[in-house]
Motif scaffolding. Sequence first.
Motif, mmCIF file in Angstrom:
data_model
loop_
_atom_site.group_PDB
_atom_site.id
_atom_site.type_symbol
_atom_site.label_atom_id
_atom_site.label_comp_id
_atom_site.label_asym_id
_atom_site.label_seq_id
_atom_site.Cartn_x
_atom_site.Cartn_y
_atom_site.Cartn_z
ATOM 1 N N PRO A 21 0.824 -1.201 0.000
ATOM 2 C CA PRO A 21 0.000 0.000 0.000
ATOM 3 C C PRO A 21 0.859 1.253 0.000
ATOM 4 O O PRO A 21 2.024 1.220 0.367
ATOM 5 N N SER A 22 0.262 2.328 -0.410
ATOM 6 C CA SER A 22 0.978 3.592 -0.455
ATOM 7 C C SER A 22 1.378 4.017 0.953
ATOM 8 O O SER A 22 0.611 3.896 1.905
ATOM 9 N N TYR A 23 2.581 4.559 1.068
ATOM 10 C CA TYR A 23 3.043 4.998 2.384
ATOM 11 C C TYR A 23 2.464 6.346 2.765
ATOM 12 O O TYR A 23 2.709 6.850 3.845
ATOM 13 N N THR A 30 -3.481 0.036 6.932
ATOM 14 C CA THR A 30 -2.260 0.179 6.145
ATOM 15 C C THR A 30 -1.034 -0.139 6.992
ATOM 16 O O THR A 30 -0.123 -0.837 6.568
ATOM 17 N N ARG A 34 1.627 -3.054 6.377
ATOM 18 C CA ARG A 34 3.034 -2.727 6.221
ATOM 19 C C ARG A 34 3.904 -3.610 7.107
ATOM 20 O O ARG A 34 4.941 -4.108 6.692
ATOM 21 N N ASN A 69 5.813 -1.134 -8.124
ATOM 22 C CA ASN A 69 5.452 0.156 -7.535
ATOM 23 C C ASN A 69 6.632 0.706 -6.719
ATOM 24 O O ASN A 69 6.669 0.618 -5.497
ATOM 25 N N SER A 71 7.451 3.620 -5.951
ATOM 26 C CA SER A 71 7.120 4.709 -5.025
ATOM 27 C C SER A 71 6.649 4.203 -3.674
ATOM 28 O O SER A 71 6.544 4.980 -2.722
ATOM 29 N N SER A 72 6.360 2.903 -3.575
ATOM 30 C CA SER A 72 5.930 2.340 -2.292
ATOM 31 C C SER A 72 7.093 2.037 -1.355
ATOM 32 O O SER A 72 6.882 1.542 -0.257
#
Length: 432
Positions: A21-23, A30, A34, A69, A71-72
């Motif tokens: 998931p996006s940070y 989330t 993580r 991804n 950017s994750s």
Amino acid sequence: MENSLHNPTNHSLLPSWNLLPSYNSTSPSTNSSRRSCCKWIGIVCNVFGSVTEINLTSSNLKGTLQYFNFSSFPNLLAFVLTNNSLYGSIPPQISNLSTLTNLNLGWNQLSGNIPFEIGMLVSLEVFWVHNNSLSGAIPVSIGNLSSLTFLALEENQIFGTIPKEVGQLSSLNQLYLFENHLSGSIPSAIGNLSKLSYLDLSTNNITGSIPKEVGQLSSLMLLHLYENHLSGSIPSSIGNLSKLSVLDLDDNNFIGSIPKEVGQLSSLMVLFLFTNHLNGSIPTSTGNLSNLENLGISDNSLTGNLPENICLGGKLKRISAYNNHFTGSIPKSLRYCNTLVRVNLKDNLLTGNISEEFGVYSNLYFMDLSNNKFGGELSGNWGKCPKLMTLNFSNNKISGTLSPELGKAIQLHTLDLSSNLLVGKIPEALGI
């Protein structure tokens, strides 16, 4: 992550991998996801549950990085996927790994260019993409990686010139570009790499001369430039490389003489200059190379005598000087060099009494003195060399009879004494 990388034979390796998931999210779910990924094989996290290392070396992975991804992983330090079956190109989005220090994608099937964006990874210390099918030129942006200590791009299909920006990599310790299709000359800026210990540009299409600035590489221990199209003379500045242990310049188009400054390389163990167009005599200063173990100067046009002190250090194991124009007798230091394992001096103009030239060698397995002008009788001492397998003295002026003692060389399987002046019968001990 599992959407782009998968293991076709061992599904237990990646049992629950999904794109992380996006940070940017701060929801409890989330945070829980993580932290759970920190238990996955090949994942290392910091105390805050943020992924700092992905290491899936030799995991039989197959897939691309196109949908990864990046950017994750804002805190990723190491991204190691070496020795898998990754294919496709390296996405420019890899630049999102802004904290990365170790990038290893070697031993895969990656293709395409090294993206220009690689130069944005300013924290990178180790960059391995060797043994792939990468093409295109080395991006000039690579000069931005001022923290880089290790750069391995070898065994790809990279073409173009070596960018002068490589000279900006002031922290670089090892540079491997061999077995590509690089052309053009070696940039003089490479002399700025004062911390460089290993430089391998072999098996390319590099032209021009060796820049004198190579002599500024005061930390250099290995210099491989073989199998290129380099020309000109060997620069005298090479004598400044006091730490150099391996110098391999074979299979090029070098001309002129071997510079006397080579004798200043006190740490040198390997000197390979064969298959060039070198002429003149070998400088006597090479006798100063007390650590020399391997000397290869075959297939040139060298003249004069072999250096008298060539084995003064008592470490010489292999010498190949065939197909030159050497004259005179075998140096005394070589006669009594009991460390020898392989000697090839064929196709020269060497003279002397063969019975006096050599002693007994406990480790020698190959000796070829064919096509010279040696005379005298063949000593039975050759039968006392326990590991001798090949003895070729053909096309000389050796006379007398063969000693039965030769039959004691129990490992001997090739004995060529043809085209000499021998008389008498072949001893039964030779089993011929």
